[in-house]
Design a protein around this motif. Structure first.
Motif, mmCIF file in Angstrom:
data_model
loop_
_atom_site.group_PDB
_atom_site.id
_atom_site.type_symbol
_atom_site.label_atom_id
_atom_site.label_comp_id
_atom_site.label_asym_id
_atom_site.label_seq_id
_atom_site.Cartn_x
_atom_site.Cartn_y
_atom_site.Cartn_z
ATOM 1 N N ALA A 92 -22.755 -53.397 27.677
ATOM 2 C CA ALA A 92 -22.844 -51.937 27.760
ATOM 3 C C ALA A 92 -24.145 -51.540 27.094
ATOM 4 O O ALA A 92 -24.354 -51.828 25.911
ATOM 5 N N PHE A 93 -25.035 -50.927 27.856
ATOM 6 C CA PHE A 93 -26.379 -50.634 27.363
ATOM 7 C C PHE A 93 -26.518 -49.165 26.993
ATOM 8 O O PHE A 93 -26.193 -48.272 27.771
ATOM 9 N N ALA A 97 -17.976 -59.448 25.089
ATOM 10 C CA ALA A 97 -18.903 -58.444 25.622
ATOM 11 C C ALA A 97 -19.869 -58.068 24.520
ATOM 12 O O ALA A 97 -19.639 -58.357 23.344
ATOM 13 N N CYS A 98 -20.957 -57.408 24.942
ATOM 14 C CA CYS A 98 -21.951 -56.931 23.986
ATOM 15 C C CYS A 98 -22.167 -55.438 24.215
ATOM 16 O O CYS A 98 -22.268 -54.983 25.361
ATOM 17 N N HIS A 132 -17.356 -57.649 37.981
ATOM 18 C CA HIS A 132 -18.813 -57.690 38.174
ATOM 19 C C HIS A 132 -19.307 -56.365 38.746
ATOM 20 O O HIS A 132 -18.541 -55.604 39.322
ATOM 21 N N GLY A 133 -20.600 -56.096 38.564
ATOM 22 C CA GLY A 133 -21.193 -54.860 39.074
ATOM 23 C C GLY A 133 -22.083 -54.214 38.030
ATOM 24 O O GLY A 133 -22.062 -54.579 36.862
ATOM 25 N N TRP A 150 -21.814 -61.088 36.272
ATOM 26 C CA TRP A 150 -22.100 -60.176 35.178
ATOM 27 C C TRP A 150 -21.535 -58.783 35.454
ATOM 28 O O TRP A 150 -21.382 -58.386 36.605
ATOM 29 N N THR A 151 -21.224 -58.081 34.384
ATOM 30 C CA THR A 151 -20.938 -56.638 34.487
ATOM 31 C C THR A 151 -21.865 -55.917 33.533
ATOM 32 O O THR A 151 -22.021 -56.316 32.382
#
Length: 361
Positions: A135-136, A91-92, A278-279, A193-194
């Motif tokens: 995670a943004f 993940a990023c 996903h979501g 994608w999540t």
């Protein structure tokens, strides 16, 4: 060290910065390996040495568990090398971006070019190298000028944003949604994608060790680093922008959140996305309690043991009287809530500032 090979690896962009460094502490403590990408334009690499010290990694462990690449996200060939040479990323967490509200109104093109362009390159490479979870780092500024409090995630976003910084966050949320939708339409691709859009309110405080904290370049843009610099004697007084708002003491009210609570929200979001597969998920990250500028100054005075001088100046354009979150959804859906209050925020901020009067310098 044999067990480390099964550990998940998280790519953290902007990991040397304030929120990034605190999040890395928790990622490492909770068993993740971390690869940091940062161009050091508004951060110092020494923050990772402090992280190593806090977590108690020796140099051999650090080579495996905490690696650093001085790379600008806008430099596609350099970022590609990180993906090619590194382990596979599970993940990023995407913190990297320019973030000074005032500056963004003076040099908007730089903000759009950097914050949007870097993210486009990051997403393309993530997709190519099969890392489909991000995670943004978003912001409560996406809500614009909201009159009705508290702010829930269903409040409309995008209208009334008063600066280019906030607009880049809003635009990137839209980009991430469109990108996510494009991946779900592609039936041949098994990958889904999540995306977690994490809307921060006002992060303050520091790691309780006092080893890492907020280290702004030049004059701080945010209230509490400024207050703590007055407390430590680096600045003579604080200017309070307006004391005639419709609030209990006339000064602006904001939702301040301890950076360690905020950091924990990111680690929780990574776990949450793993379970969801996903979501697109959107969460307000705040305490749900508003404190005024004067409340914050008084609490900081108590933490440092002496008076903090302030003068009242005119209102700042674009400021609203009151802004605080409704954190219910994050509590119910994400299983996360802020645990630390005003006293801990100021105590830990003072621990950092008094130990490091000039930041990392």
């Amino acid at each position: 060290m044999g067990t480390m090979t099964t550990t998940k690896t998280i790519l953290v962009t902007g990991g040397c910065g304030f929120i990034g460094s605190h999040t890395i502490v928790l990622l490492l403590e909770q068993g993740y390996n971390v690869v940091v990408v940062d161009n050091l334009s508004n951060s110092k690499k020494v923050s990772l040495d402090r992280v190593q010290k806090i977590v108690g990694l020796d140099d051999e462990q650090r080579k495996i568990r905490l690696t650093f690449h001085e790379v600008d996200l806008c430099d596609e060939p350099a970022l590609r090398r990180v993906f090619e040479t590194g382990p596979t990323f599970d993940a990023c967490i995407h913190f990297a971006g320019l973030k000074a509200v005032g500056e963004s109104t003076r040099i908007p093109l730089k903000y759009y070019e950097n914050n949007l362009g870097g993210t486009f390159i990051l997403l393309r490479l993530m997709d190519e190298f099969n890392c489909h979870s991000i995670a943004f780092s978003s912001s409560a500024t996406v809500y614009g000028m909201v009159e009705k409090m508290p702010i829930t995630e269903s409040v409309p976003v995008g209208a009334g944003i008063t600066n280019a910084y906030g607009r880049t966050k809003y635009m990137l949320e839209e980009v991430l949604k469109d990108f996510y939708n494009s991946k779900t339409l592609d039936k041949d691709k098994k990958s889904t994608w999540t995306v977690a859009l994490l809307r921060y309110f006002n992060p303050v405080g520091a790691h309780p060790s006092g080893e890492i904290g907020e280290n702004p370049n030049g004059i701080p843009n945010n209230l509490m680093p400024y207050v703590s610099q007055v407390a430590v004697g680096r600045r003579e007084f604080l200017t309070v922008f307006g004391d005639d708002y419709d609030t209990p003491d006339g000064t602006g009210v904001r939702d301040y959140i301890h950076v360690m609570d905020l950091a924990q929200a990111h680690v929780t979001a990574i776990d949450y996305m793993t379970k969801k597969d996903h979501g697109v998920f959107t969460f307000n990250l705040g305490t749900g309690t508003g404190y005024s500028v004067v409340d914050m100054v008084k609490a900081m005075s108590k933490a440092c043991g002496h008076e903090i001088k302030y003068k009242v100046g005119p209102r700042r354009p674009g400021d609203i009287a009151t802004c605080y979150a409704d954190p219910t959804y994050a509590r119910e859906e994400l299983g996360w809530e802020a645990k630390l209050g005003l006293e801990e925020m100021c105590r830990d901020l003072w621990e950092w500032q008094s130990k490091n009067p000039n930041g990392f310098d």
